[in-house]
Design a protein around this motif. Structure first.
Motif, short mmCIF file in Angstrom:
data_model
loop_
_atom_site.label_atom_id
_atom_site.label_comp_id
_atom_site.label_asym_id
_atom_site.label_seq_id
_atom_site.Cartn_x
_atom_site.Cartn_y
_atom_site.Cartn_z
N GLY A 41 0.97 -1.05 -0.03
CA GLY A 41 -0.08 -0.09 -0.05
C GLY A 41 0.97 1.34 -0.04
O GLY A 41 1.80 1.35 -0.72
N GLY A 42 0.24 2.10 0.78
CA GLY A 42 1.05 3.62 0.82
C GLY A 42 2.29 3.39 1.22
O GLY A 42 3.01 4.49 0.86
N PHE A 43 2.80 2.73 2.10
CA PHE A 43 4.27 2.62 2.51
C PHE A 43 4.98 2.46 1.28
O PHE A 43 6.09 3.17 1.26
N VAL A 44 4.67 1.44 0.49
CA VAL A 44 5.31 1.09 -0.64
C VAL A 44 5.57 2.24 -1.76
O VAL A 44 6.70 2.46 -2.26
N ARG A 45 4.47 2.66 -1.79
CA ARG A 45 4.27 3.76 -2.97
C ARG A 45 5.17 5.06 -2.34
O ARG A 45 5.97 5.52 -3.32
N ASP A 46 5.07 5.27 -1.19
CA ASP A 46 5.79 6.42 -0.74
C ASP A 46 7.32 6.41 -0.79
O ASP A 46 7.96 7.09 -0.91
N LEU A 56 2.68 1.66 8.75
CA LEU A 56 3.19 0.51 7.93
C LEU A 56 1.70 -0.53 7.74
O LEU A 56 1.19 -0.75 8.69
N ASP A 57 1.69 -0.95 6.57
CA ASP A 57 0.59 -1.88 6.44
C ASP A 57 1.23 -3.10 5.98
O ASP A 57 2.06 -3.46 4.81
N ILE A 58 0.94 -4.36 6.53
CA ILE A 58 1.38 -5.56 6.22
C ILE A 58 0.39 -6.45 5.88
O ILE A 58 -0.64 -6.54 6.49
N ARG A 128 -7.64 -3.44 -4.00
CA ARG A 128 -7.06 -2.38 -3.81
C ARG A 128 -7.70 -1.09 -4.85
O ARG A 128 -8.39 -1.43 -5.68
N ASP A 129 -7.37 -0.09 -4.33
CA ASP A 129 -7.82 1.17 -5.09
C ASP A 129 -7.35 1.41 -6.56
O ASP A 129 -7.73 1.38 -7.80
N PHE A 130 -5.81 1.69 -6.46
CA PHE A 130 -5.24 2.43 -7.50
C PHE A 130 -3.80 1.53 -7.69
O PHE A 130 -3.38 1.08 -6.89
N VAL A 132 -0.94 2.38 -8.10
CA VAL A 132 0.12 2.94 -7.39
C VAL A 132 0.05 2.32 -5.87
O VAL A 132 1.18 2.31 -5.21
N ASN A 133 -1.18 2.13 -5.50
CA ASN A 133 -1.25 1.41 -4.06
C ASN A 133 -1.25 -0.04 -3.97
O ASN A 133 -1.53 -0.63 -2.76
N ALA A 134 -0.86 -0.64 -5.16
CA ALA A 134 -1.20 -2.15 -5.17
C ALA A 134 0.17 -2.78 -5.32
O ALA A 134 0.17 -3.85 -5.85
N THR A 175 -15.80 6.12 -1.49
CA THR A 175 -15.09 7.04 -0.93
C THR A 175 -13.60 7.09 -1.51
O THR A 175 -13.07 8.07 -1.13
N ARG A 176 -13.36 6.23 -2.59
CA ARG A 176 -12.25 6.28 -3.38
C ARG A 176 -12.18 7.85 -4.20
O ARG A 176 -11.26 7.82 -4.62
N VAL A 177 -13.43 8.16 -4.60
CA VAL A 177 -13.60 9.52 -5.13
C VAL A 177 -12.61 10.63 -4.32
O VAL A 177 -11.81 11.27 -4.86
N1 CTP Z 1 -7.57 1.27 0.21
C1 CTP Z 1 -8.52 0.91 -0.96
N2 CTP Z 1 -9.77 1.54 -0.74
C2 CTP Z 1 -9.87 2.29 0.21
C3 CTP Z 1 -9.31 2.72 1.45
C4 CTP Z 1 -8.06 2.26 1.11
O1 CTP Z 1 -8.07 0.30 -1.70
N3 CTP Z 1 -11.08 3.15 0.05
C5 CTP Z 1 -6.30 0.66 0.28
C6 CTP Z 1 -5.25 1.33 -0.56
O2 CTP Z 1 -4.52 0.24 -1.47
C7 CTP Z 1 -4.26 1.89 0.46
C8 CTP Z 1 -4.22 0.79 1.47
O3 CTP Z 1 -5.84 0.39 1.55
O4 CTP Z 1 -3.13 1.96 0.01
C9 CTP Z 1 -4.26 1.55 2.91
O5 CTP Z 1 -5.19 2.52 3.09
P1 CTP Z 1 -4.68 3.95 3.96
O6 CTP Z 1 -3.76 3.53 4.89
O7 CTP Z 1 -6.04 4.47 4.20
O8 CTP Z 1 -4.23 4.81 2.71
P2 CTP Z 1 -2.73 5.14 2.11
O9 CTP Z 1 -2.66 4.84 0.83
O10 CTP Z 1 -1.71 4.87 3.16
O11 CTP Z 1 -3.04 6.66 1.96
P3 CTP Z 1 -2.78 7.88 3.05
O12 CTP Z 1 -1.18 8.19 2.76
O13 CTP Z 1 -3.41 9.04 2.49
O14 CTP Z 1 -2.78 7.33 4.43
#
Ligand code: CTP
Length: 437
Positions: A41-46, A56-58, A128-130, A132-134, A175-177
Motif C-alpha cells: 500500500g501507501g508505504f511502498v508507494r511513498d 506500515l501496512d502488512i 485495492r483502489d489504484f 500505485v497502491n497495489a 469513498t475512493r473518489v
Molecule cells: N484502500 C483501498 N480503498 C479504500 C481505502 C484504502 O483500496 N477505500 C487501500 C489502498 O490500497 C491503500 C491501503 O488500502 O494503500 C491502505 O489505506 P490507507 O492507509 O488509508 O491509505 P494510504 O494509501 O496509506 O494513504 P494515506 O497516505 O492517505 O494514508
C-alpha cells in the motif's frame, strides 16, 4: 508473473534503521510460523516516491490472526478483528502496524516455494483502489526487498499516473473518489483518462449520496488535514462532487478566497497557537459552507452527524461572524484589551476562521494580532501575589487580575514592579491590610 525489482538498496538509503529492523522482525516472525509477510500500500508507494510514511501496512500470506497472536505472546499489544482476519500490533515508538490476511489455500503452501509470486497476495492487492497502491515488498529472508508489482504500479508512478486497478473500483467503494482527488493533488499525479471517466460516472450516478454520513465525515476530515486542501476542494467541484454530497451547497470563488487565506494564516501562525488541529478541519468545512444558505449549512451539519462540540465551532464560525464584526469593528483605534475581552471564550480556531472570512481589513488585522500576540498575554502577578500585597481573599482578587491584564495588554505596565505599583495605585480604597503585608 509480477514485475519484480530489487529494492534492497533503496530501503537502506531511504528508510530509517528502525524501520528496516522492524520490517526484518516482521518477516522473520512470519517465516517462523511458515507464513509470508509483505509491506503493502501507501508505504511502498511513498518509499518509491522518496516520501516518508510511517504507517506500515502488512499483508500476511497465511493466517494474520495467528501472526498477531504470536506478537501478543511476545508481550506486544495487539488488537484483532477475528472476523476480517485483520488488526494491528503496537510497537514501541509508538508505532502501529496494520495487519491483513491474504488467505492461502493449503495446496498453495509449499514453504520452500522459490518465487514470491502467489495468487493469494495477488487477490489481496487486486481488491485495492489504484495501481500505485497495489504494490508489495517481500519481507522474507530469501526474497527480502523484492518489489512485487502485478498491475503496473511502478510504471504508473514513473509516468505520474493515478489509475484505478479495475473499472469497478469507485463502484465498490465511492469513498475512493475522495482518495483519488487527495492522492492526485498530494503526490502530484495525474488521473489517467479512463479513471477520470469512471470517477465522473460514479459522481454523476449519485453513488456518493449513498455513503453514510460518518464515512463522508471521515473523508472530509482527512481531506481537510492535507497541507494544501484548496486544489482538492476545487477538483471535487470540477467533478460536481460537492453538489451530490451536499445538495444546494454553493462553492464558488469566495470559498477559494477564504480557504486560501485560512491555509496561509494557519501556516504563518500555527507556532503561536496551542494545538487545535482537531478543529482545523471544521473551520475548513466552515469555509466550504460559507457562501450557502443557512438551511443548507444546517443540513450539512446534520448529514455529517457532527458532535455538539463540533456543531458549536461550526455554528459560531458561520452564524456569529456578523456579530463579531460589529464587536471588533470601529474606525478609530481600538485598545488591544477591548478586542481581547470581546473574544473571551471564542475558540482560537473560530478566530482564525473569522480572520479568513471577513472582508474588513481592520477587523482581520485585529483578529490576527489577537492570534499572534494578545491571546497569550497574562499578568506577571498571580492571585497569590495579590493576597501577599494585603488584599483580602474574595472576588476582588479576580477583578484586580482582570484589570491588570487590561493594563498589561494596553501597555500601561511592563515589569513586575510596575504591576505592583499599578495595583496599589488603582485599588488604594481596598486598603491593603498592612499587618499581613
Ligand atoms: N484502500 C483501498 N480503498 C479504500 C481505502 C484504502 O483500496 N477505500 C487501500 C489502498 O490500497 C491503500 C491501503 O488500502 O494503500 C491502505 O489505506 P490507507 O492507509 O488509508 O491509505 P494510504 O494509501 O496509506 O494513504 P494515506 O497516505 O492517505 O494514508
Amino acid at each position: 508473473y509480477p514485475w519484480q525489482e530489487d529494492l534492497t538498496d533503496l530501503m537502506v538509503r531511504r528508510l530509517s534503521e528502525e524501520t528496516n529492523d522492524l520490517l526484518r522482525r516482521l518477516g522473520r516472525m512470519a517465516e517462523s510460523l511458515s507464513m509470508r509477510a509483505y509491506a503493502v500500500g501507501g508505504f511502498v508507494r511513498d518509499l518509491l516516491l522518496g516520501r516518508t510514511n510511517l504507517d506500515l501496512d502488512i499483508v500476511i500470506e497465511g493466517d494474520g490472526v495467528a501472526f498477531m497472536k504470536a506478537w501478543e505472546r511476545e508481550g506486544y499489544r495487539v488488537s484483532v478483528h477475528e472476523r476480517f482476519r485483520t488488526g494491528m500490533i503496537l510497537f514501541p515508538g509508538p508505532r502501529k502496524v496494520d495487519v491483513a490476511t491474504a488467505r492461502r489455500e493449503f495446496y498453495e503452501f509449499p514453504v520452500a516455494q522459490p518465487t514470491v509470486a502467489s495468487d493469494s497476495l495477488k487477490h489481496d492487492l487486486y481488491r485495492r483502489d489504484f495501481t500505485v497502491n497495489a504494490m508489495a515488498i517481500a519481507l522474507g529472508e530469501r526474497d527480502w526487498g523484492t518489489l512485487v508489482d502485478y498491475f503496473g504500479g511502478r510504471r504508473d508512478l514513473r509516468r505520474g499516473f493515478l489509475k484505478v486497478l479495475h473499472n469497478l473500483s469507485f463502484v465498490e467503494d465511492p469513498t475512493r473518489v475522495f482518495r483519488a482527488v487527495r492522492l492526485e493533488q498530494r503526490l502530484k499525479l495525474k488521473m489517467e483518462e479512463n479513471t477520470v471517466r469512471l470517477l465522473t460516472s460514479c459522481v454523476r450516478g449519485g453513488l456518493l449520496s449513498l455513503l453514510s454520513g460518518l464515512r463522508v465525515k471521515s473523508e472530509v476530515e482527512i481531506l481537510f488535514h492535507e497541507a494544501l486542501p484548496l486544489p482538492a476542494i476545487r477538483r471535487l467541484r470540477e467533478f460536481g462532487a460537492w453538489e451530490v454530497l451536499f445538495p444546494g451547497l454553493a462553492v464558488d470563488s469566495r470559498t477559494d478566497r477564504v480557504v486560501r487565506r485560512l491555509t496561509v494564516f494557519f501556516r504563518r501562525l500555527h507556532r503561536d497557537l496551542p494545538p487545535f488541529e482537531d478543529s482545523l478541519w471544521l473551520v475548513y468545512l466552515a469555509s466550504l459552507l460559507f457562501g450557502s444558505d443557512e438551511a443548507v449549512q444546517r443540513s450539512v451539519m446534520d448529514r455529517l452527524h457532527l458532535t455538539p462540540a463540533e456543531r458549536h465551532v461550526l455554528s459560531l464560525s458561520l452564524f456569529s461572524l456578523g456579530a463579531a464584526e460589529n464587536d471588533l469593528g470601529g474606525r478609530g483605534e481600538r485598545r488591544p484589551s477591548e478586542i481581547c475581552w470581546a473574544l473571551t471564550g471564542v475558540p482560537l480556531a473560530v478566530c482564525l476562521f473569522w480572520a479568513a472570512a471577513t472582508e474588513r481589513q481592520r477587523i482581520r488585522r485585529r483578529l490576527l494580532l489577537f492570534l499572534t500576540r494578545w491571546h497569550k498575554v497574562r499578568p506577571m502577578l498571580t492571585g497569590r501575589d495579590i493576597l501577599d500585597l494585603g488584599y483580602r481573599r474574595g472576588p476582588l482578587v479576580g477583578k484586580i487580575l482582570d484589570a491588570l491584564l487590561t493594563a498589561r495588554l494596553d501597555g500601561s505596565v511592563e515589569t513586575r514592579e510596575e504591576e505592583i505599583q499599578w495595583v496599589l495605585d488603582t485599588y488604594p480604597g481596598a486598603a491593603p491590610d498592612t499587618e499581613r503585608k
